[in-house]
Design an enzyme around this catalytic site. Structure first.
Site, PDB file in Angstrom:
ATOM      1  N   ASP A  93      31.649  91.209  33.805  1.00 27.49           N
ATOM      2  CA  ASP A  93      30.591  91.336  34.800  1.00 27.49           C
ATOM      3  C   ASP A  93      29.259  91.471  34.073  1.00 27.49           C
ATOM      4  O   ASP A  93      29.198  91.581  32.853  1.00 27.49           O
ATOM      5  CB  ASP A  93      30.863  92.493  35.756  1.00 27.49           C
ATOM      6  CG  ASP A  93      30.889  93.846  35.078  1.00 27.49           C
ATOM      7  OD1 ASP A  93      30.447  93.951  33.928  1.00 27.49           O
ATOM      8  OD2 ASP A  93      31.349  94.809  35.711  1.00 27.49           O
ATOM      9  N   SER A  94      28.177  91.450  34.828  1.00 24.30           N
ATOM     10  CA  SER A  94      26.850  91.383  34.210  1.00 24.30           C
ATOM     11  C   SER A  94      26.329  92.731  33.750  1.00 24.30           C
ATOM     12  O   SER A  94      25.367  92.803  32.989  1.00 24.30           O
ATOM     13  CB  SER A  94      25.855  90.794  35.208  1.00 24.30           C
ATOM     14  OG  SER A  94      25.643  91.711  36.284  1.00 24.30           O
ATOM     15  N   GLY A  96      25.054  94.809  35.919  1.00 22.71           N
ATOM     16  CA  GLY A  96      24.057  95.221  36.905  1.00 22.71           C
ATOM     17  C   GLY A  96      24.513  96.333  37.823  1.00 22.71           C
ATOM     18  O   GLY A  96      23.761  97.268  38.106  1.00 22.71           O
ATOM     19  N   PHE A  97      25.754  96.253  38.295  1.00 22.07           N
ATOM     20  CA  PHE A  97      26.241  97.263  39.237  1.00 22.07           C
ATOM     21  C   PHE A  97      26.248  98.643  38.594  1.00 22.07           C
ATOM     22  O   PHE A  97      25.847  99.634  39.207  1.00 22.07           O
ATOM     23  CB  PHE A  97      27.648  96.889  39.723  1.00 22.07           C
ATOM     24  CG  PHE A  97      28.231  97.870  40.699  1.00 22.07           C
ATOM     25  CD1 PHE A  97      27.893  97.817  42.044  1.00 22.07           C
ATOM     26  CD2 PHE A  97      29.106  98.857  40.276  1.00 22.07           C
ATOM     27  CE1 PHE A  97      28.420  98.735  42.947  1.00 22.07           C
ATOM     28  CE2 PHE A  97      29.640  99.775  41.168  1.00 22.07           C
ATOM     29  CZ  PHE A  97      29.294  99.710  42.506  1.00 22.07           C
ATOM     30  N   ASP A 147      22.586  90.593  38.729  1.00 20.01           N
ATOM     31  CA  ASP A 147      22.130  90.633  40.118  1.00 20.01           C
ATOM     32  C   ASP A 147      21.785  92.062  40.483  1.00 20.01           C
ATOM     33  O   ASP A 147      22.048  92.997  39.731  1.00 20.01           O
ATOM     34  CB  ASP A 147      23.205  90.082  41.063  1.00 20.01           C
ATOM     35  CG  ASP A 147      24.462  90.951  41.079  1.00 20.01           C
ATOM     36  OD1 ASP A 147      24.764  91.569  40.037  1.00 20.01           O
ATOM     37  OD2 ASP A 147      25.133  91.023  42.117  1.00 20.01           O
ATOM     38  N   GLN A 190      24.594  87.439  47.433  1.00 15.45           N
ATOM     39  CA  GLN A 190      24.204  88.736  47.970  1.00 15.45           C
ATOM     40  C   GLN A 190      23.691  88.544  49.397  1.00 15.45           C
ATOM     41  O   GLN A 190      23.770  87.465  49.949  1.00 15.45           O
ATOM     42  CB  GLN A 190      23.157  89.397  47.067  1.00 15.45           C
ATOM     43  CG  GLN A 190      23.697  89.850  45.717  1.00 15.45           C
ATOM     44  CD  GLN A 190      24.641  91.046  45.822  1.00 15.45           C
ATOM     45  OE1 GLN A 190      24.798  91.662  46.883  1.00 15.45           O
ATOM     46  NE2 GLN A 190      25.287  91.386  44.712  1.00 15.45           N
ATOM     47  N   ASP A 267      39.103  91.681  41.616  1.00 11.56           N
ATOM     48  CA  ASP A 267      39.249  92.742  40.615  1.00 11.56           C
ATOM     49  C   ASP A 267      39.015  94.063  41.313  1.00 11.56           C
ATOM     50  O   ASP A 267      38.279  94.136  42.300  1.00 11.56           O
ATOM     51  CB  ASP A 267      38.240  92.587  39.472  1.00 11.56           C
ATOM     52  CG  ASP A 267      36.882  93.164  39.838  1.00 11.56           C
ATOM     53  OD1 ASP A 267      36.599  94.313  39.442  1.00 11.56           O
ATOM     54  OD2 ASP A 267      36.105  92.492  40.546  1.00 11.56           O
TER      55      ASP A 267
END
Length: 376
Positions: A93-94, A96-97, A147, A190, A267
């Site tokens: 994942d990036s 960001g979360f 994101d 999003q 996931d």
């Protein structure tokens, strides 16, 4: 020359799809569930076990690996596959979360986000370009765009601002990713719980011609019905010949209902986290091994399971391990849970191939509703 990334739909049943993603490091059978290996490890499991339960791909977390041990160090040591001894595909994942949810004193701008580590307070910057750079240093096979994910409920103007920013960041991530043979970058839809914003986001990302698409910003506090409504709206707007990934989802019921709406990849930390807290997933639903009802029960979790953790150990023993906080308890229950999730995906794929997905889904749901076996 590396084998190109490809996705092929092999069978459909309604909107449910059975397919295969082909990459240089291996094939991913879809619908697929990706065990979460946050810091380069699927907690309490060794990688041969993860492969043994049927996983084709695992997930690594850019934020956590960036902080510890560091992406540059992992690169020097041969990349995440070599570092973790997992030679099969990895999606990262990036970050960001986690930046939004874990970090203190974060500041978001058009350029990216500055934040302080939740570990030691050290300052960091994460831009779309840096996120892709880190994922490339890790040598992951599928990389996610940076994101901004808004928690729900949220004001419409805030959801729209975050969605538009995420689209601009997707373009920058695409440029930074470039052409990496055999690998893929996915964009992330999003738009919160707003149908019009979801459609705009999906259409704009589709126009970018990416190799795959994720649906983000769901399972973040909204009811399941809202999540499913957003999938009903979003999936038809995404290219039919590209994989669709629902991020951070979810429960077995979420997975069944999302596959029915055209999702290919999932996931979630749920099976591993539950295993560390005494909760087992079975074909009869969830079983809490902390409960005293299991203290004298010589029966296994599920005598029909192929997993030794479910088939060969008594409930009394598992209860003892959990209540005594023995590490083996978490290990066995996580093994059981990941086995259950992969068996669920296997059943789903087989049912789509034989055009029996709806009937098989009803059987699985009925099994959960019947509940656990009676107390002795």
């Amino acid at each position: 020359m590396a084998k190109p990334f490809s996705f092929k739909v092999l069978a459909t049943d309604g909107r449910a799809r059975r397919g295969i993603i082909d990459m240089p490091r291996g094939e991913i059978r879809t619908p697929a569930f990706m065990p979460v290996g946050t810091g380069g490890t699927v907690k309490t499991m060794y990688m041969d076990q993860v492969r043994g339960v049927g996983a084709d791909i695992i997930l690594g977390n850019t934020y956590h690996l960036m902080l510890r041990p560091g992406a540059e160090r992992v690169a020097r040591l041969g990349g995440l596959h070599e570092f973790a001894r997992w030679p099969h595909p990895i999606l990262t994942d990036s970050g960001g979360f986690q930046v939004m949810s874990l970090s203190k004193l974060r500041k978001l701008t058009e350029k990216g986000v500055t934040f302080r580590s939740h570990i030691d307070g050290a300052p960091y910057e994460m831009s779309p370009e840096r996120s892709i750079e880190i994922q490339s240093l890790l040598d992951s096979d599928i990389q996610m765009q940076l994101d901004e994910c808004t928690a729900l409920p949220a004001e419409l103007k805030e959801i729209e601002r975050a969605m538009e920013l995420s689209l601009r960041w997707a373009e920058r991530c695409k440029t930074a990713f470039g052409d990496q043979p055999g690998k893929a970058m996915f964009g992330i839809v999003q738009g919160g719980d707003n149908a019009a914003l979801r459609v705009r986001s999906a259409q704009a990302l589709s126009a970018m011609g990416l190799k795959g698409y994720a649906v983000g910003g769901l399972a973040v506090g909204e009811p399941q019905a809202v999540m499913l409504e957003m999938l009903d709206i979003t999936c038809p707007e995404l290219p039919a010949d590209k994989p669709r990934y629902l991020m951070g989802v979810g429960t077995p019921d979420d997975i069944l209902k999302s596959v029915a709406r055209g999702i290919d990849m999932f996931d979630c930390v749920m099976p591993t986290r539950a295993g560390r807290h005494g909760l087992a997933y079975t074909r009869r639903g969830k079983v809490n091994l902390r409960n005293a009802r299991h203290a004298d029960d010589p029966r296994p979790l599920d005598e029909e399971s192929d997993c030794p953790a479910a088939r060969d150990y008594s409930r009394a023993y598992l209860h003892h391990l959990v209540r005594s906080q023995e590490a083996l308890g978490a290990m066995l229950l996580t093994w059981n849970n990941l086995s259950y999730y992969q068996k669920l995906m296997q059943d789903i794929r087989a049912a789509i191939e034989t055009q029996t997905f709806e009937a098989r889904g009803a059987e699985i749901t009925e099994g959960w509703a019947r509940g656990d076996i009676p107390v002795l």
